[in-house]
Scaffold this motif. Structure first.
Motif, PDB file in Angstrom:
ATOM      1  N   VAL A 164      -4.166 -31.760   6.084  1.00 25.66           N
ATOM      2  CA  VAL A 164      -5.509 -31.763   6.663  1.00 25.66           C
ATOM      3  C   VAL A 164      -5.890 -30.314   6.960  1.00 25.66           C
ATOM      4  O   VAL A 164      -5.119 -29.569   7.568  1.00 25.66           O
ATOM      5  N   VAL A 165      -7.074 -29.920   6.517  1.00 28.57           N
ATOM      6  CA  VAL A 165      -7.558 -28.547   6.710  1.00 28.57           C
ATOM      7  C   VAL A 165      -8.938 -28.575   7.343  1.00 28.57           C
ATOM      8  O   VAL A 165      -9.804 -29.362   6.940  1.00 28.57           O
ATOM      9  N   ALA A 166      -9.142 -27.734   8.328  1.00 33.37           N
ATOM     10  CA  ALA A 166     -10.468 -27.540   8.928  1.00 33.37           C
ATOM     11  C   ALA A 166     -10.850 -26.072   8.778  1.00 33.37           C
ATOM     12  O   ALA A 166      -9.994 -25.191   8.849  1.00 33.37           O
ATOM     13  N   LEU A 167     -12.126 -25.818   8.588  1.00 32.17           N
ATOM     14  CA  LEU A 167     -12.597 -24.447   8.394  1.00 32.17           C
ATOM     15  C   LEU A 167     -12.993 -23.819   9.720  1.00 32.17           C
ATOM     16  O   LEU A 167     -13.751 -24.389  10.494  1.00 32.17           O
ATOM     17  N   ASP A 250     -10.255 -22.225  -3.510  1.00 33.18           N
ATOM     18  CA  ASP A 250      -8.931 -22.041  -4.113  1.00 33.18           C
ATOM     19  C   ASP A 250      -7.825 -22.132  -3.059  1.00 33.18           C
ATOM     20  O   ASP A 250      -6.767 -22.739  -3.290  1.00 33.18           O
ATOM     21  N   TYR A 251      -8.079 -21.516  -1.903  1.00 35.52           N
ATOM     22  CA  TYR A 251      -7.076 -21.512  -0.830  1.00 35.52           C
ATOM     23  C   TYR A 251      -6.877 -22.928  -0.279  1.00 35.52           C
ATOM     24  O   TYR A 251      -5.751 -23.359  -0.020  1.00 35.52           O
ATOM     25  N   CYS A 252      -7.978 -23.657  -0.125  1.00 34.96           N
ATOM     26  CA  CYS A 252      -7.885 -25.043   0.347  1.00 34.96           C
ATOM     27  C   CYS A 252      -7.061 -25.890  -0.616  1.00 34.96           C
ATOM     28  O   CYS A 252      -6.240 -26.709  -0.178  1.00 34.96           O
ATOM     29  N   ILE A 253      -7.274 -25.696  -1.908  1.00 34.73           N
ATOM     30  CA  ILE A 253      -6.520 -26.463  -2.902  1.00 34.73           C
ATOM     31  C   ILE A 253      -5.030 -26.174  -2.772  1.00 34.73           C
ATOM     32  O   ILE A 253      -4.194 -27.081  -2.845  1.00 34.73           O
TER      33      ILE A 253
END
Length: 295
Positions: A164-167, A250-253
């Motif tokens: 899980v990623v949040a910006l 790209d970083y999220c991927i």
């Protein structure tokens, strides 16, 4: 044998490599919250995730769906749109349940790309803040993340080793003029990632991280006072320059992929080095020019 023998230049090879997919998310299922239009970081993440073999649903508020162009992205990526107010636990539950129903399985990744401040939109300064607006800022931009994680955990909606990623943004650590109460929201967002990251990691091996992105001229980012000046300043300060929305995708991927299985509870700076800088040559040169012009 030289590349020219095949009628290919180095430029052609580089263009081919840039278009290549590495199948980093092949077979993975996910949910992307917050895409609005092709300026959105979430939009870029969706495009990249699709290229890398992922399937996912898209979600945003009914109002955002009317204002944006999410239908175009859904068609392009073969995704279903699930309208939801991210501050509503009931709506979030519908998103997770419907996504599981569509794919017949739990999800492997979730992106939280949600942030809005009524105070920023209305130009209300931080030292004269409207408190009901402030509570809305926190609810939309940070507590929605906690609600999302809490719902996912109760529904057991994310596979083990999911991500899980949040910006986020560096204003969570530093004061930047004009960012207003969004800075407080980002601080809370990062704290939620650490606190929930421990619990979710301990119990389900699920990773939770925030990515602190360079200032980006998205629809939401454009509402920040002095955004153009800020972008110019950070570009001059950062040794690698600002990270674009595409760079962030790209970083999220990478964070969604199995390459980062042991990274959790982190706030990851993705800003060309800005967060580690004091003063750069480009910035001080511009600073000195302002004195020259005054002489």
């Amino acid at each position: 044998m030289p590349l020219k023998a095949f009628g290919l230049s180095l430029r052609h090879i580089n263009q081919y490599i840039d278009c290549m997919s590495f199948n980093l998310l092949n077979g993975k299922k996910g949910i992307i919250f917050g895409a609005l239009n092709d300026q959105s970081i979430a939009w870029k993440v969706a495009e990249k995730a699709h290229e890398e073999g992922a399937q996912f649903t898209l979600s945003n508020t009914p109002v955002a769906l009317r204002l944006g162009s999410l239908d175009e992205l859904a068609k392009k990526t073969g995704s279903e749109i699930i309208p939801a107010d991210a501050t509503s636990i009931e709506d979030i539950e519908k998103v997770f349940k419907r996504t599981i129903e569509i794919y017949g399985s739990k999800v492997d990744f979730v992106l939280h790309s949600i942030g809005m401040s009524p105070n920023v939109r209305k130009g209300i300064p931080y030292d004269n803040i409207d408190y009901p607006n402030f509570l809305k800022t926190l609810d939309i931009s940070a507590l929605s993340f906690h609600k999302m994680l809490q719902v996912a955990r109760k529904l057991d909606a994310i596979n083990e080793w999911g991500s899980v990623v949040a910006l986020s943004y560096v204003a969570a650590q530093r004061t930047l003029f004009g960012y207003n109460d969004m800075a407080d929201a980002k601080s809370l967002l990062e704290s939620i990632a650490r606190s929930f990251g421990y619990i979710y990691g301990r119990d389900k091996k699920i990773r939770i991280n925030t990515i602190s992105q360079s200032p980006t001229r998205t629809t939401a980012g454009s509402g920040v006072k002095g955004i153009d000046t800020l972008i110019d300043f950070t570009e001059r300060m950062s040794p690698l320059g600002n990270a674009t929305a595409g760079d962030c995708a790209d970083y999220c991927i990478c964070m969604f992929s199995d390459l980062t299985r042991k990274v959790t509870m982190q706030n990851l700076f993705h800003d060309g080095g800005f967060s580690s800088m004091g003063m750069s040559y480009k910035a001080i040169t511009q600073y000195n020019k302002s004195f020259d012009e005054c002489d």
